[in-house]
Design an enzyme around this catalytic site. Sequence first.
Site, PDB file in Angstrom:
ATOM      1  N   CYS A  74      25.237  54.695  56.127  1.00 24.31           N
ATOM      2  CA  CYS A  74      25.412  54.971  54.700  1.00 24.31           C
ATOM      3  C   CYS A  74      24.574  53.946  53.934  1.00 24.31           C
ATOM      4  O   CYS A  74      24.837  52.737  54.020  1.00 24.31           O
ATOM      5  CB  CYS A  74      26.893  54.820  54.359  1.00 24.31           C
ATOM      6  SG  CYS A  74      27.252  54.945  52.593  1.00 24.31           S
ATOM      7  N   CYS A 185      19.664  58.401  51.205  1.00 28.04           N
ATOM      8  CA  CYS A 185      21.111  58.643  51.364  1.00 28.04           C
ATOM      9  C   CYS A 185      21.225  59.554  52.577  1.00 28.04           C
ATOM     10  O   CYS A 185      20.482  60.547  52.678  1.00 28.04           O
ATOM     11  CB  CYS A 185      21.672  59.333  50.116  1.00 28.04           C
ATOM     12  SG  CYS A 185      23.319  60.045  50.354  1.00 28.04           S
TER      13      CYS A 185
HETATM   14  N1  DGL Z   1      25.808  58.996  52.701  1.00 30.73           N
HETATM   15  C1  DGL Z   1      25.867  57.910  51.812  1.00 30.73           C
HETATM   16  C2  DGL Z   1      24.564  57.180  51.628  1.00 30.73           C
HETATM   17  O1  DGL Z   1      23.785  57.146  52.560  1.00 30.73           O
HETATM   18  C3  DGL Z   1      26.812  57.913  50.676  1.00 30.73           C
HETATM   19  C4  DGL Z   1      26.842  59.041  49.722  1.00 30.73           C
HETATM   20  C5  DGL Z   1      27.978  58.887  48.757  1.00 30.73           C
HETATM   21  O2  DGL Z   1      29.103  58.744  49.232  1.00 30.73           O
HETATM   22  O3  DGL Z   1      27.734  58.872  47.555  1.00 30.73           O
HETATM   23  O4  DGL Z   1      24.298  56.605  50.608  1.00 30.73           O
END
Ligand code: DGL
Length: 262
Positions: A74, A185
Amino acid sequence: MDDKYILFYDSGVGGLSTLSQTLDEVFGQKFIFFADDKNCPYGNKSKDEIYRLVKGNILHILDMFDIKIIVLACNTATACAVDKLRREINVPIVGIEPAIVPAMKKSRSSHILVLATCVTLSQEKYFKLSKSLSGKIESVKMPNLAVKIENHFIKDKRLNIKHEISQIWQILKDCPDIDSIVLGCTHYSFIKEKLSAFNIQIVDGNIGVAKRVKSLLNLSGENVLENKTQNKVKILLSSEDVYTLKRYTRLLLRISKNVIIE
Ligand code: DGL
């Protein structure tokens, strides 16, 4: 196969794209995929709140399981928490960051576009990374994209990303020499195909994470190439919702071959 797990952590389905890439690179490993789906999305929360959520969840998992590597799959959690967590937790932590370094290396024009959550693009970590490179970087905050992708896979909502696509078109029109889009993301890796309509290079950080995990395993003496047994994954959700768990499982099995779900 040793009994220790590799933990992959995200707010939602995005981290499955990172995990899937790692499953292609290593064999005979046991993974836990944890999604803090109860608090998804992270991208519009404060840095302190994200740090608190990530730390709390990880400490809880460390209490229950023997973990040998933690992967923050993440970008938002990495941007907000990885530095502190590395000082506080005695397990190697791999983070994922917008892959602007590899994108810039491949770019002919040295002009790239980064898409990420509002939080990721507002952190000191991102400013430092982008300032360390020569070349031009356009960054666009996508406040709703991760949750649209999450809802599409988990709640069967139609994926309507017209707004985001037109934002990207506008930037590419204004800056026609941009030749790479960086997906900052992990959720966005699921819309790679849709973005291929722009006909330019699309880069995410998943391969970088997979290689880092592999090299940590090699360093600890595990021969991840000779061992050809399948990887095992246990999926845990903060919501503990059974229906949602089924959706996560189905998605992982759709995108990964080298895996057995525990
Ligand atoms: N998948 C996440 C990232 O890489 C987070 C997305 C979210 O929860 O806003 O930033």
